[in-house]
Design an enzyme around this catalytic site. Structure first.
Site, PDB file in Angstrom:
ATOM      1  N   PRO A 126     -14.524 -14.384  -1.264  1.00  0.00           N
ATOM      2  CA  PRO A 126     -15.709 -13.952  -0.517  1.00  0.00           C
ATOM      3  C   PRO A 126     -15.567 -14.077   0.997  1.00  0.00           C
ATOM      4  O   PRO A 126     -16.049 -13.236   1.739  1.00  0.00           O
ATOM      5  CB  PRO A 126     -16.813 -14.865  -1.067  1.00  0.00           C
ATOM      6  CG  PRO A 126     -16.378 -15.186  -2.456  1.00  0.00           C
ATOM      7  CD  PRO A 126     -14.881 -15.282  -2.390  1.00  0.00           C
ATOM      8  N   SER A 130      -8.734  -9.696   3.421  1.00  0.00           N
ATOM      9  CA  SER A 130      -7.307  -9.386   3.311  1.00  0.00           C
ATOM     10  C   SER A 130      -6.405 -10.544   3.718  1.00  0.00           C
ATOM     11  O   SER A 130      -5.188 -10.451   3.574  1.00  0.00           O
ATOM     12  CB  SER A 130      -6.982  -8.160   4.183  1.00  0.00           C
ATOM     13  OG  SER A 130      -7.637  -7.006   3.691  1.00  0.00           O
ATOM     14  N   TRP A 154     -14.762  -8.944  -5.950  1.00  0.00           N
ATOM     15  CA  TRP A 154     -14.307  -7.567  -6.087  1.00  0.00           C
ATOM     16  C   TRP A 154     -13.169  -7.458  -7.108  1.00  0.00           C
ATOM     17  O   TRP A 154     -12.177  -6.785  -6.877  1.00  0.00           O
ATOM     18  CB  TRP A 154     -13.881  -6.964  -4.748  1.00  0.00           C
ATOM     19  CG  TRP A 154     -15.029  -6.796  -3.801  1.00  0.00           C
ATOM     20  CD1 TRP A 154     -15.229  -7.479  -2.641  1.00  0.00           C
ATOM     21  CD2 TRP A 154     -16.156  -5.915  -3.960  1.00  0.00           C
ATOM     22  NE1 TRP A 154     -16.415  -7.082  -2.062  1.00  0.00           N
ATOM     23  CE2 TRP A 154     -16.998  -6.123  -2.845  1.00  0.00           C
ATOM     24  CE3 TRP A 154     -16.522  -4.983  -4.935  1.00  0.00           C
ATOM     25  CZ2 TRP A 154     -18.191  -5.430  -2.679  1.00  0.00           C
ATOM     26  CZ3 TRP A 154     -17.715  -4.293  -4.763  1.00  0.00           C
ATOM     27  CH2 TRP A 154     -18.526  -4.504  -3.654  1.00  0.00           C
ATOM     28  N   ILE A 155     -13.346  -8.126  -8.239  1.00  0.00           N
ATOM     29  CA  ILE A 155     -12.339  -8.119  -9.289  1.00  0.00           C
ATOM     30  C   ILE A 155     -12.656  -7.001 -10.280  1.00  0.00           C
ATOM     31  O   ILE A 155     -13.636  -7.074 -11.036  1.00  0.00           O
ATOM     32  CB  ILE A 155     -12.272  -9.478 -10.020  1.00  0.00           C
ATOM     33  CG1 ILE A 155     -12.183 -10.626  -8.996  1.00  0.00           C
ATOM     34  CG2 ILE A 155     -11.105  -9.492 -10.992  1.00  0.00           C
ATOM     35  CD1 ILE A 155     -11.028 -10.497  -8.026  1.00  0.00           C
ATOM     36  N   GLU A 243       3.395  -3.839  -3.820  1.00  0.00           N
ATOM     37  CA  GLU A 243       4.058  -2.583  -3.489  1.00  0.00           C
ATOM     38  C   GLU A 243       3.723  -1.538  -4.558  1.00  0.00           C
ATOM     39  O   GLU A 243       3.416  -0.382  -4.242  1.00  0.00           O
ATOM     40  CB  GLU A 243       5.570  -2.783  -3.380  1.00  0.00           C
ATOM     41  CG  GLU A 243       5.985  -3.627  -2.174  1.00  0.00           C
ATOM     42  CD  GLU A 243       7.483  -3.842  -2.094  1.00  0.00           C
ATOM     43  OE1 GLU A 243       8.223  -3.165  -2.829  1.00  0.00           O
ATOM     44  OE2 GLU A 243       7.910  -4.693  -1.305  1.00  0.00           O
ATOM     45  N   ARG A 246      -0.055  -0.674  -4.219  1.00  0.00           N
ATOM     46  CA  ARG A 246      -0.380   0.250  -3.129  1.00  0.00           C
ATOM     47  C   ARG A 246       0.086   1.658  -3.433  1.00  0.00           C
ATOM     48  O   ARG A 246      -0.565   2.636  -3.031  1.00  0.00           O
ATOM     49  CB  ARG A 246       0.214  -0.292  -1.830  1.00  0.00           C
ATOM     50  CG  ARG A 246      -0.599  -1.465  -1.310  1.00  0.00           C
ATOM     51  CD  ARG A 246       0.050  -2.297  -0.251  1.00  0.00           C
ATOM     52  NE  ARG A 246      -0.851  -3.396   0.098  1.00  0.00           N
ATOM     53  CZ  ARG A 246      -0.498  -4.476   0.782  1.00  0.00           C
ATOM     54  NH1 ARG A 246       0.759  -4.602   1.207  1.00  0.00           N
ATOM     55  NH2 ARG A 246      -1.379  -5.423   1.051  1.00  0.00           N
ATOM     56  N   ILE A 340     -17.006  22.865   3.135  1.00  0.00           N
ATOM     57  CA  ILE A 340     -16.762  24.176   2.519  1.00  0.00           C
ATOM     58  C   ILE A 340     -17.867  24.524   1.525  1.00  0.00           C
ATOM     59  O   ILE A 340     -18.324  25.670   1.445  1.00  0.00           O
ATOM     60  CB  ILE A 340     -15.381  24.194   1.836  1.00  0.00           C
ATOM     61  CG1 ILE A 340     -14.266  24.178   2.894  1.00  0.00           C
ATOM     62  CG2 ILE A 340     -15.234  25.410   0.918  1.00  0.00           C
ATOM     63  CD1 ILE A 340     -12.872  24.011   2.325  1.00  0.00           C
ATOM     64  N   GLU A 366      -6.849  -2.776  -2.004  1.00  0.00           N
ATOM     65  CA  GLU A 366      -5.428  -3.151  -2.111  1.00  0.00           C
ATOM     66  C   GLU A 366      -4.818  -3.427  -0.744  1.00  0.00           C
ATOM     67  O   GLU A 366      -3.676  -3.078  -0.453  1.00  0.00           O
ATOM     68  CB  GLU A 366      -4.645  -2.045  -2.820  1.00  0.00           C
ATOM     69  CG  GLU A 366      -3.472  -2.543  -3.647  1.00  0.00           C
ATOM     70  CD  GLU A 366      -3.900  -3.067  -5.000  1.00  0.00           C
ATOM     71  OE1 GLU A 366      -3.058  -3.578  -5.750  1.00  0.00           O
ATOM     72  OE2 GLU A 366      -5.098  -2.975  -5.315  1.00  0.00           O
ATOM     73  N   GLU A 370      -6.099  -1.237   7.942  1.00  0.00           N
ATOM     74  CA  GLU A 370      -5.755  -2.007   9.133  1.00  0.00           C
ATOM     75  C   GLU A 370      -4.606  -2.972   8.826  1.00  0.00           C
ATOM     76  O   GLU A 370      -3.687  -3.158   9.640  1.00  0.00           O
ATOM     77  CB  GLU A 370      -6.984  -2.774   9.635  1.00  0.00           C
ATOM     78  CG  GLU A 370      -8.055  -1.896  10.280  1.00  0.00           C
ATOM     79  CD  GLU A 370      -8.739  -0.958   9.293  1.00  0.00           C
ATOM     80  OE1 GLU A 370      -9.068   0.179   9.700  1.00  0.00           O
ATOM     81  OE2 GLU A 370      -8.942  -1.359   8.122  1.00  0.00           O
TER      82      GLU A 370
END
Length: 389
Positions: A126, A130, A154-155, A243, A246, A340, A366, A370
């Site tokens: 919380p 990051s 945020w699991i 890796e 992401r 559009i 993930e 930034e």
């Protein structure tokens, strides 16, 4: 598709057909009702999607990371939430496969491959966001057990996943901080005293799949839950796992962007103004050209990073670039799709507004973009060049 085997191409085709046949007809109803897609998840299990990253003898359908990315794109083209339902699962499977003990591999990987056992990862806290090294969740060794205290937020799939790869501090006094980080494989099957799963967190998009907080209060887990043989390797283990994570998020962005491009292309040919299809107007044609170009560039960058990963080369910068570029491209493509479609793009009767709500997740999830820029800059300085084969 260059680099994929015939078998892998067939897998991508099967998933594409599944999306067109089973997902697209029901996605709007499920998404607007925020309903968990039980039937679609079961179909994904039967198709072997949950085992695409797992080697033999535990799995039967291991594919290249490039193929995995394209499968993710196809799922997200139908509904990004479906890709979210298997993203963290794949990262956990890779963690166990690459770093787990033989007992951990034999216990978990066969069931992870079939989807019988679902997995998720618990990193974000919380107050930490990051900054993973600043985590406060701790695991204190007490005989043959670890005692866990702290919280994660945020699991994804928090309720339905029975295996949680928990990133925590086993040595809070370690210097540097990352040396005190370990991963525990918390097995929820049968219930756990000391673990509380919060209400589902309300979200702008990414509907259908729950995101919750996990609270650990003197939760006791066996010492054998430690991923691997020794404490203190969790940060390095997770960075390699991310890796793949992401690249998976980049694949989700590709799917959302592709759906937005395809819907816009179809609409621009059907819709007329001033007596001609709107794509013939320069402003709309320019939007379509830019959207398709960005999507193609994002896909090639993502596949390039996937090939580096499969070759065993360091790919943190490349995966970060792919995630950064693909997610930003998807956000812009989704916005242009609304332009559009005009008023219809703002209507909940069209899928375009969902793409616009789903796209931001890939920017902040993930590791925020930034953070990706920081990773890229540090690696550029370390490598001393922007060139790589």
């Amino acid at each position: 598709m260059e680099g994929l085997s015939e078998e892998e191409l067939a897998i991508v085709d099967i998933v594409r057909e599944f999306v067109d046949r089973e997902v697209k007809p029901v996605v709007q109803e499920l998404e607007h009702a925020n309903t968990y897609p039980e039937a679609l998840i079961e179909s994904m299990k039967k198709m072997g999607i949950y085992g695409l990253a797992i080697d033999e003898p535990w799995g039967e359908a291991k594919v290249s990371t490039s193929c995995y990315v394209l499968v993710t794109e196809e799922l997200s083209r139908g509904w990004m939430s479906l890709a979210g339902a298997m993203g963290g699962h794949t990262v956990v499977a890779k963690l166990i496969q690459d770093h787990g003990t033989q007992a951990q591999k034999d216990t978990y990987l066969p069931r992870l491959a079939t989807g019988e056992l679902r997995a998720t990862m618990a990193l974000t806290e919380p107050g930490g966001g990051s900054d993973l090294q600043a985590m406060r969740t701790s695991a204190r060794r007490d005989g043959d057990e670890y005692v866990v205290n702290g919280s994660k937020t945020w699991i994804s799939n928090a309720r339905r996943a029975d295996l949680v790869a928990l990133m925590c501090k086993t040595d809070p006094a370690a210097d540097p901080k990352h040396k005190g980080v370990s991963i525990l494989l918390v097995d929820k099957e049968g219930g756990l005293d000391g673990l509380t799963i919060s209400r589902d967190l309300p979200k702008l998009g990414y509907k259908g799949v729950e995101s919750c907080e996990l609270v650990f209060e003197n939760l006791r887990v066996p010492a054998a839950s430690l991923l691997g043989e020794a404490e203190g390797h969790g940060f390095r283990q997770m960075m390699r796992g991310l890796e793949v994570g992401r690249l998976q998020v980049a694949g989700r962005a590709l799917g959302v962007g592709r759906a937005a491009v395809e819907d816009s292309l179809r609409y621009a040919q059907e819709r007329e103004s001033f007596g001609v299809p709107i794509w013939t107007h320069q402003s709309i044609g320019n939007y379509l050209a830019e959207m398709a170009t960005k999507l193609t560039a994002a896909r090639q960058l993502t596949l390039y990073a996937a090939r580096r990963y499969d070759a065993g080369e360091r790919a943190d910068m490349e995966a970060g670039m792919a995630k950064l570029f693909a997610s930003e491209a998807a956000m812009q493509i989704a916005l242009d799709a609304v332009r559009i479609h005009g008023g219809y793009g703002y209507s909940t009767e069209f899928d375009v507004e969902r793409y616009f709500r789903d796209a931001p997740l890939m920017i902040v999830g993930e590791g925020t973009n930034e953070i990706q820029r920081n990773v890229i800059a540090k690696q550029l300085v370390k490598r001393g060049t922007a060139w790589s084969r």
